[in-house]
Design a protein around this motif. Sequence first.
Motif, PDB file in Angstrom:
ATOM      1  N   UNK A   1       0.752  -1.314  -0.394  1.00  0.00           N
ATOM      2  CA  UNK A   1      -0.294   0.174  -0.151  1.00  0.00           C
ATOM      3  C   UNK A   1       0.426   1.454   0.081  1.00  0.00           C
ATOM      4  N   UNK A   2       1.908   1.202   1.143  1.00  0.00           N
ATOM      5  CA  UNK A   2       2.818   2.102   0.488  1.00  0.00           C
ATOM      6  C   UNK A   2       3.559   2.627   0.281  1.00  0.00           C
ATOM      7  N   UNK A   3       4.278   1.691  -0.710  1.00  0.00           N
ATOM      8  CA  UNK A   3       4.823   1.362  -2.648  1.00  0.00           C
ATOM      9  C   UNK A   3       4.450   2.080  -2.964  1.00  0.00           C
ATOM     10  N   UNK A   4       2.677   1.691  -3.841  1.00  0.00           N
ATOM     11  CA  UNK A   4       1.694   2.212  -4.638  1.00  0.00           C
ATOM     12  C   UNK A   4       0.907   3.611  -4.649  1.00  0.00           C
ATOM     13  N   UNK A   5       0.883   4.040  -3.075  1.00  0.00           N
ATOM     14  CA  UNK A   5       0.746   4.672  -3.110  1.00  0.00           C
ATOM     15  C   UNK A   5       2.021   6.027  -3.608  1.00  0.00           C
ATOM     16  N   UNK A   6       3.174   6.386  -2.675  1.00  0.00           N
ATOM     17  CA  UNK A   6       4.376   6.897  -3.587  1.00  0.00           C
ATOM     18  C   UNK A   6       4.230   6.777  -5.194  1.00  0.00           C
ATOM     19  N   UNK A   7       4.590   5.007  -5.644  1.00  0.00           N
ATOM     20  CA  UNK A   7       4.252   5.210  -7.490  1.00  0.00           C
ATOM     21  C   UNK A   7       3.523   5.716  -7.693  1.00  0.00           C
ATOM     22  N   UNK A   8       2.121   6.022  -7.253  1.00  0.00           N
ATOM     23  CA  UNK A   8       1.311   6.761  -7.806  1.00  0.00           C
ATOM     24  C   UNK A   8       1.351   7.988  -8.042  1.00  0.00           C
ATOM     25  N   UNK A   9       2.253   9.247  -6.541  1.00  0.00           N
ATOM     26  CA  UNK A   9       2.544  10.101  -6.943  1.00  0.00           C
ATOM     27  C   UNK A   9       3.427  10.553  -7.693  1.00  0.00           C
ATOM     28  N   UNK A  10       4.580   9.333  -7.663  1.00  0.00           N
ATOM     29  CA  UNK A  10       5.914   9.732  -8.522  1.00  0.00           C
ATOM     30  C   UNK A  10       4.968   9.980 -10.356  1.00  0.00           C
ATOM     31  N   UNK A  11       4.058   8.579 -10.392  1.00  0.00           N
ATOM     32  CA  UNK A  11       3.838   9.574 -11.644  1.00  0.00           C
ATOM     33  C   UNK A  11       2.803  10.566 -12.463  1.00  0.00           C
TER      34      UNK A  11
ATOM     35  N   UNK B   1       6.206  12.675 -12.900  1.00  0.00           N
ATOM     36  CA  UNK B   1       6.484  12.183 -14.442  1.00  0.00           C
ATOM     37  C   UNK B   1       5.604  13.280 -15.017  1.00  0.00           C
ATOM     38  N   UNK B   2       4.204  13.003 -15.533  1.00  0.00           N
ATOM     39  CA  UNK B   2       3.001  13.533 -16.128  1.00  0.00           C
ATOM     40  C   UNK B   2       3.037  15.382 -15.361  1.00  0.00           C
ATOM     41  N   UNK B   3       3.770  15.421 -13.701  1.00  0.00           N
ATOM     42  CA  UNK B   3       3.051  17.026 -14.406  1.00  0.00           C
ATOM     43  C   UNK B   3       5.103  17.795 -14.486  1.00  0.00           C
TER      44      UNK B   3
ATOM     45  N   UNK C   1       6.496  17.230 -17.232  1.00  0.00           N
ATOM     46  CA  UNK C   1       6.105  17.477 -18.222  1.00  0.00           C
ATOM     47  C   UNK C   1       5.077  18.578 -18.846  1.00  0.00           C
ATOM     48  N   UNK C   2       4.394  18.533 -18.013  1.00  0.00           N
ATOM     49  CA  UNK C   2       2.859  19.574 -17.792  1.00  0.00           C
ATOM     50  C   UNK C   2       3.855  20.896 -17.577  1.00  0.00           C
ATOM     51  N   UNK C   3       5.705  20.966 -16.332  1.00  0.00           N
ATOM     52  CA  UNK C   3       5.485  21.808 -16.271  1.00  0.00           C
ATOM     53  C   UNK C   3       6.372  22.987 -17.497  1.00  0.00           C
ATOM     54  N   UNK C   4       7.298  21.166 -18.199  1.00  0.00           N
ATOM     55  CA  UNK C   4       8.376  21.705 -19.667  1.00  0.00           C
ATOM     56  C   UNK C   4       7.312  21.951 -20.169  1.00  0.00           C
ATOM     57  N   UNK C   5       5.872  21.480 -20.874  1.00  0.00           N
ATOM     58  CA  UNK C   5       4.767  22.782 -21.440  1.00  0.00           C
ATOM     59  C   UNK C   5       5.247  24.081 -21.312  1.00  0.00           C
ATOM     60  N   UNK C   6       5.073  24.639 -20.116  1.00  0.00           N
ATOM     61  CA  UNK C   6       4.899  25.643 -19.312  1.00  0.00           C
ATOM     62  C   UNK C   6       5.706  26.283 -19.713  1.00  0.00           C
ATOM     63  N   UNK C   7       7.158  26.121 -19.471  1.00  0.00           N
ATOM     64  CA  UNK C   7       7.789  26.942 -19.762  1.00  0.00           C
ATOM     65  C   UNK C   7       8.749  27.027 -21.009  1.00  0.00           C
ATOM     66  N   UNK C   8       7.916  26.401 -21.965  1.00  0.00           N
ATOM     67  CA  UNK C   8       8.194  26.425 -23.052  1.00  0.00           C
ATOM     68  C   UNK C   8       7.491  27.559 -23.800  1.00  0.00           C
ATOM     69  N   UNK C   9       5.831  27.567 -22.957  1.00  0.00           N
ATOM     70  CA  UNK C   9       5.154  28.358 -23.503  1.00  0.00           C
ATOM     71  C   UNK C   9       5.474  30.245 -23.215  1.00  0.00           C
ATOM     72  N   UNK C  10       6.123  30.247 -21.939  1.00  0.00           N
ATOM     73  CA  UNK C  10       6.347  31.654 -21.062  1.00  0.00           C
ATOM     74  C   UNK C  10       7.936  31.816 -21.764  1.00  0.00           C
ATOM     75  N   UNK C  11       8.512  30.728 -22.065  1.00  0.00           N
ATOM     76  CA  UNK C  11       9.775  31.495 -22.981  1.00  0.00           C
ATOM     77  C   UNK C  11       9.435  31.623 -24.793  1.00  0.00           C
ATOM     78  N   UNK C  12       8.828  31.406 -24.763  1.00  0.00           N
ATOM     79  CA  UNK C  12       8.078  31.820 -26.318  1.00  0.00           C
ATOM     80  C   UNK C  12       7.499  33.166 -26.051  1.00  0.00           C
ATOM     81  N   UNK C  13       6.238  33.463 -24.705  1.00  0.00           N
ATOM     82  CA  UNK C  13       6.089  34.715 -24.890  1.00  0.00           C
ATOM     83  C   UNK C  13       6.678  35.717 -24.868  1.00  0.00           C
TER      84      UNK C  13
END
Length: 111
Positions: free
Chosen positions: A24-34, A40-42, A44-56
Amino acid sequence: MPATTRQRKKSVLRRLVIPFAALAVLGYFGFHALNGEFGLVGRARIEHQVRDLEAELAVVVTEREELFARVSLLRPESLDPDMIDERARLNLNLVHADEVAILRPGYGHGR
């Protein structure tokens, strides 16, 4: 009466408590790591925001440089007669007698 030791057989549930808790503990931390904010998903979202803000930022820097160049032409030590003429015509709606004025809707305001 002699002391007797009674041995209890461990139940199946008792043997599985610690492995289930660890999973359960491993699953909890594994879920939040993704899927967490910095997972990992977050990321990618942050890197996308960085690209948008650099273009702006690049657009804003270009606009700032253009405005700085135009303002420098209006300084007293470097007045450009063409710039003064352009601003006067735009703000006062003036033209010379020998010029032809072509009116376009919405042109000249907020420029």
